[in-house]
Write an enzyme that holds these catalytic residues in place. Structure first.
Site, PDB file in Angstrom:
ATOM      1  N   ILE A  11       9.741   8.903  12.125  1.00 48.02           N
ATOM      2  CA  ILE A  11       8.547   9.701  12.436  1.00 48.02           C
ATOM      3  C   ILE A  11       7.726   9.084  13.578  1.00 48.02           C
ATOM      4  O   ILE A  11       6.984   9.801  14.255  1.00 48.02           O
ATOM      5  CB  ILE A  11       7.705   9.940  11.155  1.00 48.02           C
ATOM      6  CG1 ILE A  11       6.837  11.190  11.315  1.00 48.02           C
ATOM      7  CG2 ILE A  11       6.889   8.708  10.786  1.00 48.02           C
ATOM      8  CD1 ILE A  11       6.267  11.730  10.024  1.00 48.02           C
ATOM      9  N   GLY A  32       6.579   0.139   4.546  1.00 42.60           N
ATOM     10  CA  GLY A  32       7.228   1.437   4.693  1.00 42.60           C
ATOM     11  C   GLY A  32       6.800   2.170   5.947  1.00 42.60           C
ATOM     12  O   GLY A  32       6.618   1.566   7.018  1.00 42.60           O
ATOM     13  N   ASP A  34       4.001   3.517   6.677  1.00 45.21           N
ATOM     14  CA  ASP A  34       2.654   3.096   7.086  1.00 45.21           C
ATOM     15  C   ASP A  34       2.739   1.918   8.059  1.00 45.21           C
ATOM     16  O   ASP A  34       2.137   1.940   9.158  1.00 45.21           O
ATOM     17  CB  ASP A  34       1.884   2.708   5.805  1.00 45.21           C
ATOM     18  CG  ASP A  34       0.395   2.566   6.011  1.00 45.21           C
ATOM     19  OD1 ASP A  34      -0.091   2.839   7.125  1.00 45.21           O
ATOM     20  OD2 ASP A  34      -0.292   2.181   5.042  1.00 45.21           O
ATOM     21  N   THR A 118       7.604   9.017  -2.095  1.00 44.49           N
ATOM     22  CA  THR A 118       8.945   8.809  -2.676  1.00 44.49           C
ATOM     23  C   THR A 118       9.562   7.460  -2.315  1.00 44.49           C
ATOM     24  O   THR A 118      10.712   7.195  -2.663  1.00 44.49           O
ATOM     25  CB  THR A 118       9.927   9.930  -2.271  1.00 44.49           C
ATOM     26  OG1 THR A 118      10.196   9.848  -0.871  1.00 44.49           O
ATOM     27  CG2 THR A 118       9.366  11.299  -2.612  1.00 44.49           C
ATOM     28  N   GLY A 119       8.805   6.599  -1.645  1.00 46.86           N
ATOM     29  CA  GLY A 119       9.271   5.241  -1.354  1.00 46.86           C
ATOM     30  C   GLY A 119       8.760   4.296  -2.429  1.00 46.86           C
ATOM     31  O   GLY A 119       9.075   4.467  -3.607  1.00 46.86           O
ATOM     32  N   VAL A 120       7.930   3.349  -2.031  1.00 44.33           N
ATOM     33  CA  VAL A 120       7.431   2.359  -3.010  1.00 44.33           C
ATOM     34  C   VAL A 120       6.529   2.986  -4.080  1.00 44.33           C
ATOM     35  O   VAL A 120       6.319   2.381  -5.125  1.00 44.33           O
ATOM     36  CB  VAL A 120       6.700   1.163  -2.350  1.00 44.33           C
ATOM     37  CG1 VAL A 120       7.658   0.336  -1.513  1.00 44.33           C
ATOM     38  CG2 VAL A 120       5.504   1.582  -1.542  1.00 44.33           C
TER      39      VAL A 120
HETATM   40  P1  ADP Z   1       4.959   5.761  -0.305  1.00 44.13           P
HETATM   41  O1  ADP Z   1       4.146   4.520  -0.526  1.00 44.13           O
HETATM   42  O2  ADP Z   1       4.107   6.989  -0.117  1.00 44.13           O
HETATM   43  O3  ADP Z   1       6.042   5.932  -1.320  1.00 44.13           O
HETATM   44  P2  ADP Z   1       6.870   4.703   1.714  1.00 44.13           P
HETATM   45  O4  ADP Z   1       6.560   4.366   3.114  1.00 44.13           O
HETATM   46  O5  ADP Z   1       7.246   3.582   0.794  1.00 44.13           O
HETATM   47  O6  ADP Z   1       5.593   5.538   1.169  1.00 44.13           O
HETATM   48  O7  ADP Z   1       8.036   5.777   1.682  1.00 44.13           O
HETATM   49  C1  ADP Z   1       7.872   7.136   1.962  1.00 44.13           C
HETATM   50  C2  ADP Z   1       9.116   7.643   2.689  1.00 44.13           C
HETATM   51  O8  ADP Z   1       9.024   7.289   4.073  1.00 44.13           O
HETATM   52  C3  ADP Z   1      10.453   7.065   2.196  1.00 44.13           C
HETATM   53  O9  ADP Z   1      11.409   8.118   2.138  1.00 44.13           O
HETATM   54  C4  ADP Z   1      10.812   6.073   3.300  1.00 44.13           C
HETATM   55  O10 ADP Z   1      12.226   5.904   3.413  1.00 44.13           O
HETATM   56  C5  ADP Z   1      10.285   6.812   4.498  1.00 44.13           C
HETATM   57  N1  ADP Z   1      10.106   6.067   5.762  1.00 44.13           N
HETATM   58  C6  ADP Z   1      10.001   4.739   5.988  1.00 44.13           C
HETATM   59  N2  ADP Z   1       9.869   4.494   7.307  1.00 44.13           N
HETATM   60  C7  ADP Z   1       9.898   5.691   7.945  1.00 44.13           C
HETATM   61  C8  ADP Z   1       9.828   6.131   9.301  1.00 44.13           C
HETATM   62  N3  ADP Z   1       9.695   5.263  10.312  1.00 44.13           N
HETATM   63  N4  ADP Z   1       9.919   7.467   9.569  1.00 44.13           N
HETATM   64  C9  ADP Z   1      10.044   8.368   8.567  1.00 44.13           C
HETATM   65  N5  ADP Z   1      10.105   8.033   7.265  1.00 44.13           N
HETATM   66  C10 ADP Z   1      10.042   6.711   6.958  1.00 44.13           C
END
Ligand code: ADP
Length: 173
Positions: A11, A32, A34, A118-120
């Site tokens: 993204i 992640g 963020d 859906t990540g952490v």
């Molecule tokens: P949350 O804390 O809301 O779960 P995360 O960052 O841990 O957020 O994960 C949310 C999603 O973003 C996951 O599917 C992760 O694989 C994805 N993600 C991580 N880095 C990127 C990126 N650079 N671009 C798009 N999606 C990403």
């Protein structure tokens, strides 16, 4: 013609008017997506975020995009999955809805989302994808300014879950 696209990618490379950050409530950065957004945007993003005094779960706040290709970043803390009995579904819907409302209120045309929570934060992927697709597609039916929404999936499994949810949504709507 309005459109909803599901793509595989990073993204931080996407050149929409705004990208959405799956932030935490401090808005001071994290891991992640963020962390990736803050690294790519540069330190000015954190400086602006410090002035926002955080953001409650499900709400959204906007900053500039600085060194990102996107002009703006919409920061929304999604819910942490706690088993499903803590309004997680409603809060996730709020994250998508409030991000889109903010984009609409600023007259933006294109918005890209990551897979919020859906990540952490461990929100179950299929359920999260259904909520995202329903909220985005319903919003697009009545939006004036927002014309194009992308779901930017970081891995194939995530992309497949959103594609399945979109197919299901088309069959019931
Ligand atoms: P949350 O804390 O809301 O779960 P995360 O960052 O841990 O957020 O994960 C949310 C999603 O973003 C996951 O599917 C992760 O694989 C994805 N993600 C991580 N880095 C990127 C990126 N650079 N671009 C798009 N999606 C990403």
């Amino acid at each position: 013609m309005k459109s909803f696209k599901i793509v595989l990618g990073d993204i931080t490379k996407v050149k929409t008017d705004a990208i959405v950050n799956a932030a935490n409530t401090t808005l001071l950065g994290g891991g992640g997506v963020d962390g990736a957004i803050h690294r790519a945007a540069g330190p000015e993003l954190l400086e602006e975020c410090r002035k926002l005094n955080g953001c409650p779960t499900g709400e959204a706040k906007m900053t500039k995009g600085y060194r990102l290709p996107a002009k703006y970043v919409i920061h929304t803390p999604g819910p942490v999955w706690q088993g499903g009995g803590h309004h997680e579904a409603e809060l996730l819907e709020n994250s998508y809805q409030n991000s889109l409302r903010l984009a609409e209120s600023k007259g933006l045309r294109t918005v890209a989302f990551p897979s919020i929570s859906t990540g952490v934060y461990h929100f179950p992927l299929d359920a999260a994808a259904r909520i995202a697709v329903r909220t985005i597609c319903t919003f697009l039916e009545t939006s004036d300014s927002v014309q194009e929404v992308w779901m930017v999936c970081f891995d194939e499994r995530t992309k497949q879950a959103y594609e399945k949810a979109a197919t299901e949504w088309k069959s019931i709507s």
